[in-house]
Write an enzyme that holds these catalytic residues in place. Structure first.
Site, PDB file in Angstrom:
ATOM      1  N   ARG A 158       2.509  10.872   2.238  1.00  0.00           N
ATOM      2  CA  ARG A 158       3.351  11.530   3.222  1.00  0.00           C
ATOM      3  C   ARG A 158       3.325  13.030   2.921  1.00  0.00           C
ATOM      4  O   ARG A 158       3.099  13.445   1.782  1.00  0.00           O
ATOM      5  CB  ARG A 158       4.784  11.013   3.144  1.00  0.00           C
ATOM      6  CG  ARG A 158       4.944   9.505   3.366  1.00  0.00           C
ATOM      7  CD  ARG A 158       6.407   9.109   3.187  1.00  0.00           C
ATOM      8  NE  ARG A 158       6.633   7.692   3.444  1.00  0.00           N
ATOM      9  CZ  ARG A 158       6.619   6.746   2.501  1.00  0.00           C
ATOM     10  NH1 ARG A 158       6.384   7.068   1.235  1.00  0.00           N
ATOM     11  NH2 ARG A 158       6.835   5.481   2.808  1.00  0.00           N
ATOM     12  N   LYS A 181       9.714   7.729  -1.197  1.00  0.00           N
ATOM     13  CA  LYS A 181      11.058   7.540  -0.650  1.00  0.00           C
ATOM     14  C   LYS A 181      11.906   6.676  -1.576  1.00  0.00           C
ATOM     15  O   LYS A 181      11.404   5.773  -2.247  1.00  0.00           O
ATOM     16  CB  LYS A 181      10.965   6.883   0.726  1.00  0.00           C
ATOM     17  CG  LYS A 181      10.458   7.803   1.830  1.00  0.00           C
ATOM     18  CD  LYS A 181      10.508   7.102   3.179  1.00  0.00           C
ATOM     19  CE  LYS A 181      10.084   8.027   4.308  1.00  0.00           C
ATOM     20  NZ  LYS A 181      10.133   7.340   5.628  1.00  0.00           N
ATOM     21  N   HIS A 249       0.877  13.122   9.581  1.00  0.00           N
ATOM     22  CA  HIS A 249       1.191  11.706   9.319  1.00  0.00           C
ATOM     23  C   HIS A 249       0.094  10.797   9.859  1.00  0.00           C
ATOM     24  O   HIS A 249      -0.121   9.694   9.338  1.00  0.00           O
ATOM     25  CB  HIS A 249       2.538  11.335   9.930  1.00  0.00           C
ATOM     26  CG  HIS A 249       3.173  10.149   9.284  1.00  0.00           C
ATOM     27  ND1 HIS A 249       3.642  10.173   7.980  1.00  0.00           N
ATOM     28  CD2 HIS A 249       3.394   8.886   9.734  1.00  0.00           C
ATOM     29  CE1 HIS A 249       4.138   8.985   7.674  1.00  0.00           C
ATOM     30  NE2 HIS A 249       3.998   8.191   8.718  1.00  0.00           N
ATOM     31  N   ARG A 252      -2.349   9.934   7.224  1.00  0.00           N
ATOM     32  CA  ARG A 252      -1.880   8.818   6.377  1.00  0.00           C
ATOM     33  C   ARG A 252      -2.117   7.484   7.080  1.00  0.00           C
ATOM     34  O   ARG A 252      -2.575   6.516   6.469  1.00  0.00           O
ATOM     35  CB  ARG A 252      -0.394   9.019   6.063  1.00  0.00           C
ATOM     36  CG  ARG A 252       0.304   7.830   5.392  1.00  0.00           C
ATOM     37  CD  ARG A 252       1.734   8.240   5.057  1.00  0.00           C
ATOM     38  NE  ARG A 252       2.643   7.111   4.914  1.00  0.00           N
ATOM     39  CZ  ARG A 252       2.848   6.457   3.786  1.00  0.00           C
ATOM     40  NH1 ARG A 252       2.180   6.792   2.698  1.00  0.00           N
ATOM     41  NH2 ARG A 252       3.720   5.468   3.741  1.00  0.00           N
ATOM     42  N   HIS A 275       5.457   1.335   0.793  1.00  0.00           N
ATOM     43  CA  HIS A 275       6.398   0.710   1.716  1.00  0.00           C
ATOM     44  C   HIS A 275       7.340  -0.218   0.961  1.00  0.00           C
ATOM     45  O   HIS A 275       6.902  -0.996   0.108  1.00  0.00           O
ATOM     46  CB  HIS A 275       5.655  -0.103   2.782  1.00  0.00           C
ATOM     47  CG  HIS A 275       5.005   0.745   3.822  1.00  0.00           C
ATOM     48  ND1 HIS A 275       3.980   0.294   4.624  1.00  0.00           N
ATOM     49  CD2 HIS A 275       5.241   2.031   4.210  1.00  0.00           C
ATOM     50  CE1 HIS A 275       3.608   1.261   5.445  1.00  0.00           C
ATOM     51  NE2 HIS A 275       4.357   2.314   5.210  1.00  0.00           N
ATOM     52  N   TYR A 284      -0.038  -2.035  10.729  1.00  0.00           N
ATOM     53  CA  TYR A 284      -1.433  -1.615  10.714  1.00  0.00           C
ATOM     54  C   TYR A 284      -2.374  -2.719  11.169  1.00  0.00           C
ATOM     55  O   TYR A 284      -3.494  -2.441  11.579  1.00  0.00           O
ATOM     56  CB  TYR A 284      -1.818  -1.111   9.319  1.00  0.00           C
ATOM     57  CG  TYR A 284      -1.109   0.178   8.990  1.00  0.00           C
ATOM     58  CD1 TYR A 284      -1.473   1.369   9.597  1.00  0.00           C
ATOM     59  CD2 TYR A 284      -0.036   0.185   8.106  1.00  0.00           C
ATOM     60  CE1 TYR A 284      -0.804   2.552   9.328  1.00  0.00           C
ATOM     61  CE2 TYR A 284       0.636   1.368   7.824  1.00  0.00           C
ATOM     62  CZ  TYR A 284       0.253   2.548   8.445  1.00  0.00           C
ATOM     63  OH  TYR A 284       0.922   3.708   8.178  1.00  0.00           O
TER      64      TYR A 284
END
Length: 305
Positions: A158, A181, A249, A252, A275, A284
Site C-alpha cells: 500500500r 494495517k 493502489h 498493488r 489481508h 482477486y
C-alpha cells in the site's frame, strides 16, 4: 574557417546523446526505454530541421512552441501512430525538451478511449515508473519515484506502507519487513530490480538515512507524502494514455492479480497482501476471471458465436 552547417548537421543531436546518458545513469531506465526515447528525440530534431530549413541547435530547439509541436504530432499521426502511441511519443518529447531546458509547449495529448478497468499490464507498470521518473526535477527525485512505484507493483505494498518504511530497512536483502494495517507486520519479496532501484535512490539521496527516519524523502528532506505519489502516477497515466483508474493502489491490485494468474494460492496471497480476512483476498478471483473472460472474448475464434 569552419565549414557551414548543413541540414544533416544537427548540434541538438549532442543534447539527445547527453539525455541518453542521463536516462541510463544510475540504471534508472532500461536499455529499451532509452533507445525508444532517444529515437523520438532524433525524430523531433530531424522534423524541426525540415520545418525550419535549418540545422537544429540549442537556440532553435528553444523556439519550439505549440505550432511546431502540433505539426510534429500531425506528422507522426500521418505515419500511422495511434492515440496511445502518440500519447507516449508526446511524453518522450516533453522529457527531452525538459532536459534541454526548453519551456514546455502547452499541447494536449490525443483523447484515449477508456476501456473496461483491468489490472495494469506489467509493461505499463514499468512505463508508469519510468515516465514519472523522467519528469522529476532532480536525479535523486527521479530515482525516488522509480523506486517507490516499482516497490508498489513488485512487492504489492500500500502507499502508506511504502511511506512508512524507515532507514531500518537498510541494508536491503531478498525480503522486506512491512508494517501494515492494524499494526500487523509481514514479510514481502524484494525482486532484484526493485532492490536495485531502492539502492540507487539511497545512493543518490542527499539526506541521511537514520534507522528511525523515513526511507523515502520529499524534496526538502521530510517524509515523502502519499499525495505526491498519487500525483506522479496521475501525470504518468495521462501522458501514457492509460485508464483513469490507474492509481498507486492499482499497482498493488496488479501485483495480486498477476500472482494469482501465475498459480499463487489465496492463502499465500493473503499473507503477501496483509489481508486480515481471506474474503478480502477472494475479490482477486473475480478480477482475474473477468480479465480471462475478456481475453477469451477477444481471442477465441468462436467466442462471438
Amino acid at each position: 574557417m569552419a565549414a557551414p552547417l548543413t541540414l544533416d548537421d544537427h548540434p541538438a543531436r549532442q543534447i539527445a546523446a547527453d539525455w541518453a546518458r542521463h536516462l541510463e545513469s544510475g540504471r534508472l531506465r532500461s536499455a529499451h526505454t532509452v533507445r525508444a526515447y532517444v529515437a523520438t528525440a532524433h525524430r523531433l530534431i530531424a522534423f524541426l530541421g525540415r520545418h525550419h530549413a535549418a540545422p537544429v541547435d540549442q537556440a532553435l530547439l528553444a523556439r519550439t512552441g505549440v505550432a511546431e509541436m502540433r505539426a510534429y504530432l500531425a506528422y507522426r499521426r500521418q505515419e500511422g501512430l495511434g492515440n496511445n502511441s502518440t500519447a507516449r511519443e508526446l511524453s518522450a518529447v516533453r522529457g527531452f525538451l525538459l532536459f534541454a531546458g526548453v519551456a514546455q509547449p502547452r499541447v494536449k495529448g490525443p483523447r484515449v478511449k477508456r476501456g473496461v478497468p483491468r489490472p495494469v499490464a506489467p509493461a505499463d507498470a514499468l512505463d508508469i515508473a519510468e515516465d514519472a521518473a523522467t519528469v522529476a526535477a532532480l536525479p535523486w527525485l527521479a530515482a525516488r519515484d522509480m523506486a517507490v512505484l516499482l516497490l508498489l507493483y513488485g512487492s504489492g505494498l500500500r502507499v502508506g506502507e511504502a511511506m512508512g518504511l524507515t532507514g531500518a530497512a537498510l541494508p536491503l536483502g531478498d525480503t522486506l519487513l512491512v508494517h501494515g494495517k492494524g499494526g500487523k507486520t509481514r514479510v514481502v519479496p524484494l525482486l532484484p530490480r526493485v532492490r536495485a532501484a531502492i539502492e540507487d535512490y539511497v545512493r543518490l539521496c542527499p539526506w541521511p538515512m537514520g534507522r528511525g527516519e523515513a526511507l523515502f524523502r520529499g524534496a526538502k528532506g521530510g517524509p515523502l507524502r502519499a499525495e505526491l505519489v498519487r500525483r506522479a502516477v496521475q501525470g504518468a497515466r495521462t501522458r501514457l494514455g492509460l485508464s483513469g483508474r490507474t492509481t498507486p493502489h492499482a499497482l498493488r491490485h496488479s501485483f495480486a492479480t498477476h500472482l494469482l494468474a501465475r498459480g499463487a494460492d489465496l492463502r499465500s496471497l493473503q499473507e503477501l497482501l496483509g489481508h486480515a480476512s481471506l474474503s478480502s483476498t477472494q475479490v482477486y478471483t473475480a478480477v482475474d476471471a473477468a480479465h480471462l473472460l475478456d481475453v477469451y472474448r477477444h481471442a477465441h475464434p468462436r467466442a462471438g458465436g
